[in-house]
Design a protein around this motif. Structure first.
Motif, PDB file in Angstrom:
ATOM      1  N   GLU A  93       0.830  -1.203   0.000  1.00  0.00           N
ATOM      2  CA  GLU A  93       0.000   0.000   0.000  1.00  0.00           C
ATOM      3  C   GLU A  93       0.865   1.255   0.000  1.00  0.00           C
ATOM      4  N   ILE A  94       1.978   1.211   0.705  1.00  0.00           N
ATOM      5  CA  ILE A  94       2.873   2.367   0.734  1.00  0.00           C
ATOM      6  C   ILE A  94       3.379   2.667  -0.666  1.00  0.00           C
ATOM      7  N   VAL A  95       3.871   1.646  -1.351  1.00  0.00           N
ATOM      8  CA  VAL A  95       4.392   1.838  -2.711  1.00  0.00           C
ATOM      9  C   VAL A  95       3.255   2.218  -3.663  1.00  0.00           C
ATOM     10  N   GLY A  96       2.103   1.579  -3.519  1.00  0.00           N
ATOM     11  CA  GLY A  96       0.961   1.917  -4.371  1.00  0.00           C
ATOM     12  C   GLY A  96       0.557   3.376  -4.229  1.00  0.00           C
ATOM     13  N   TYR A  97       0.550   3.879  -2.994  1.00  0.00           N
ATOM     14  CA  TYR A  97       0.212   5.283  -2.787  1.00  0.00           C
ATOM     15  C   TYR A  97       1.263   6.199  -3.406  1.00  0.00           C
ATOM     16  N   LEU A  98       2.531   5.835  -3.280  1.00  0.00           N
ATOM     17  CA  LEU A  98       3.589   6.664  -3.878  1.00  0.00           C
ATOM     18  C   LEU A  98       3.400   6.773  -5.389  1.00  0.00           C
ATOM     19  N   ILE A  99       2.910   5.716  -6.003  1.00  0.00           N
ATOM     20  CA  ILE A  99       2.616   5.752  -7.439  1.00  0.00           C
ATOM     21  C   ILE A  99       1.391   6.627  -7.689  1.00  0.00           C
ATOM     22  N   ALA A 100       0.350   6.449  -6.876  1.00  0.00           N
ATOM     23  CA  ALA A 100      -0.873   7.241  -7.040  1.00  0.00           C
ATOM     24  C   ALA A 100      -0.591   8.733  -6.914  1.00  0.00           C
ATOM     25  N   ALA A 101       0.304   9.106  -6.033  1.00  0.00           N
ATOM     26  CA  ALA A 101       0.610  10.514  -5.786  1.00  0.00           C
ATOM     27  C   ALA A 101       1.641  11.083  -6.750  1.00  0.00           C
ATOM     28  N   ALA A 102       2.213  10.263  -7.598  1.00  0.00           N
ATOM     29  CA  ALA A 102       3.269  10.711  -8.512  1.00  0.00           C
ATOM     30  C   ALA A 102       2.885  11.920  -9.359  1.00  0.00           C
ATOM     31  N   ASP A 154      -1.373  -3.658  -5.952  1.00  0.00           N
ATOM     32  CA  ASP A 154      -1.327  -2.293  -5.418  1.00  0.00           C
ATOM     33  C   ASP A 154      -0.620  -1.339  -6.376  1.00  0.00           C
ATOM     34  N   VAL A 155       0.342  -1.850  -7.106  1.00  0.00           N
ATOM     35  CA  VAL A 155       0.997  -1.037  -8.131  1.00  0.00           C
ATOM     36  C   VAL A 155      -0.027  -0.641  -9.190  1.00  0.00           C
ATOM     37  N   LEU A 156      -0.828  -1.596  -9.646  1.00  0.00           N
ATOM     38  CA  LEU A 156      -1.849  -1.275 -10.649  1.00  0.00           C
ATOM     39  C   LEU A 156      -2.919  -0.336 -10.098  1.00  0.00           C
ATOM     40  N   ALA A 157      -3.313  -0.532  -8.846  1.00  0.00           N
ATOM     41  CA  ALA A 157      -4.264   0.398  -8.223  1.00  0.00           C
ATOM     42  C   ALA A 157      -3.657   1.796  -8.189  1.00  0.00           C
ATOM     43  N   GLY A 158      -2.367   1.868  -7.876  1.00  0.00           N
ATOM     44  CA  GLY A 158      -1.674   3.158  -7.872  1.00  0.00           C
ATOM     45  C   GLY A 158      -1.604   3.786  -9.250  1.00  0.00           C
ATOM     46  N   VAL A 159      -1.356   2.973 -10.272  1.00  0.00           N
ATOM     47  CA  VAL A 159      -1.297   3.480 -11.648  1.00  0.00           C
ATOM     48  C   VAL A 159      -2.666   4.020 -12.071  1.00  0.00           C
ATOM     49  N   MET A 160      -3.722   3.274 -11.779  1.00  0.00           N
ATOM     50  CA  MET A 160      -5.067   3.733 -12.145  1.00  0.00           C
ATOM     51  C   MET A 160      -5.431   5.020 -11.410  1.00  0.00           C
ATOM     52  N   ALA A 161      -5.103   5.084 -10.123  1.00  0.00           N
ATOM     53  CA  ALA A 161      -5.367   6.298  -9.348  1.00  0.00           C
ATOM     54  C   ALA A 161      -4.541   7.463  -9.886  1.00  0.00           C
ATOM     55  N   ALA A 162      -3.281   7.213 -10.219  1.00  0.00           N
ATOM     56  CA  ALA A 162      -2.406   8.259 -10.749  1.00  0.00           C
ATOM     57  C   ALA A 162      -2.939   8.793 -12.074  1.00  0.00           C
ATOM     58  N   LEU A 163      -3.437   7.911 -12.909  1.00  0.00           N
ATOM     59  CA  LEU A 163      -3.980   8.336 -14.191  1.00  0.00           C
ATOM     60  C   LEU A 163      -5.183   9.270 -13.981  1.00  0.00           C
ATOM     61  N   LEU A 164      -6.095   8.885 -13.105  1.00  0.00           N
ATOM     62  CA  LEU A 164      -7.251   9.762 -12.826  1.00  0.00           C
ATOM     63  C   LEU A 164      -6.822  11.076 -12.186  1.00  0.00           C
ATOM     64  N   LEU A 165      -5.857  11.013 -11.279  1.00  0.00           N
ATOM     65  CA  LEU A 165      -5.376  12.232 -10.637  1.00  0.00           C
ATOM     66  C   LEU A 165      -4.714  13.145 -11.662  1.00  0.00           C
ATOM     67  N   TRP A 166      -3.927  12.582 -12.551  1.00  0.00           N
ATOM     68  CA  TRP A 166      -3.254  13.374 -13.587  1.00  0.00           C
ATOM     69  C   TRP A 166      -4.283  14.047 -14.488  1.00  0.00           C
TER      70      TRP A 166
END
Length: 175
Positions: A93-102, A154-166
């Motif tokens: 989850e820590i790494v996934g969040y770091l990806i989401a927040a990228a 969690d990496v993929l969850a982070g990527v999907m979240a990052a895409l929406l955030l971007w």
């Protein structure tokens, strides 16, 4: 594949007894009896804030290194526990969040408030994708095991979240 609800929670003394467990359990956050994944993601916020001082390139390299390390440490913790992807293992989850927040690394926040909103948005988006596990996240979660399997959903969850955030950040900047 996740642990069954009948799997007993390991005692805190065990988790704090090895470096692998301590790190995989998010420095103790995964010991929470309530929503350990959410607690692990909360641990990621100050990690992100500290890492946000890096250049975007160094940030990306650091996250990649943390992913590789996470594959090992989460896999080792799961092996020692004898349970694949135990719910208290939250380094993913820590790494996934770091990806989401990228995407926040690519903007200049107008204020501390804007930064706080971005950090919170990354948190919410990541948790939604991590909990709901839309395709292909759930598919991978069920088929890939070991440390890589623990990390990849969690990496993929982070990527999907990052895409929406971007997309949201890009839309807001164009207004």
């Amino acid at each position: 594949m996740t642990t069954s609800p009948s799997t007993a929670r390991p005692p805190a003394q065990l988790i704090l007894s090895t470096t692998e467990h301590f790190v995989a359990f998010g420095f103790g956050a995964g010991l929470s009896p309530w929503a350990p994944g959410t607690m692990g993601t909360l641990v990621a916020i100050p990690v992100f804030l500290a890492m946000s001082l890096m250049s975007p390139t160094v940030y990306a390299i650091a996250v990649a290194v943390l992913f590789i390390f996470g594959c090992w440490v989460c896999g080792e913790s799961a092996r020692l526990l004898g349970v694949h992807d135990y719910g208290g293992i939250v380094f993913d989850e820590i790494v996934g969040y770091l990806i989401a927040a990228a995407p926040l690394m690519l903007i200049e926040p107008a204020s501390v408030g804007a930064c706080a909103v971005g950090v919170a948005a990354a948190f919410v988006l990541f948790r939604v994708f991590d909990i709901l596990k839309p395709w292909p996240i759930r598919w991978l979660d069920r088929r890939i095991h070991g440390g890589f399997g623990i990390m990849i959903d969690d990496v993929l969850a982070g990527v999907m979240a990052a895409l929406l955030l971007w997309i949201a950040l890009h839309f807001m900047r164009s207004m």
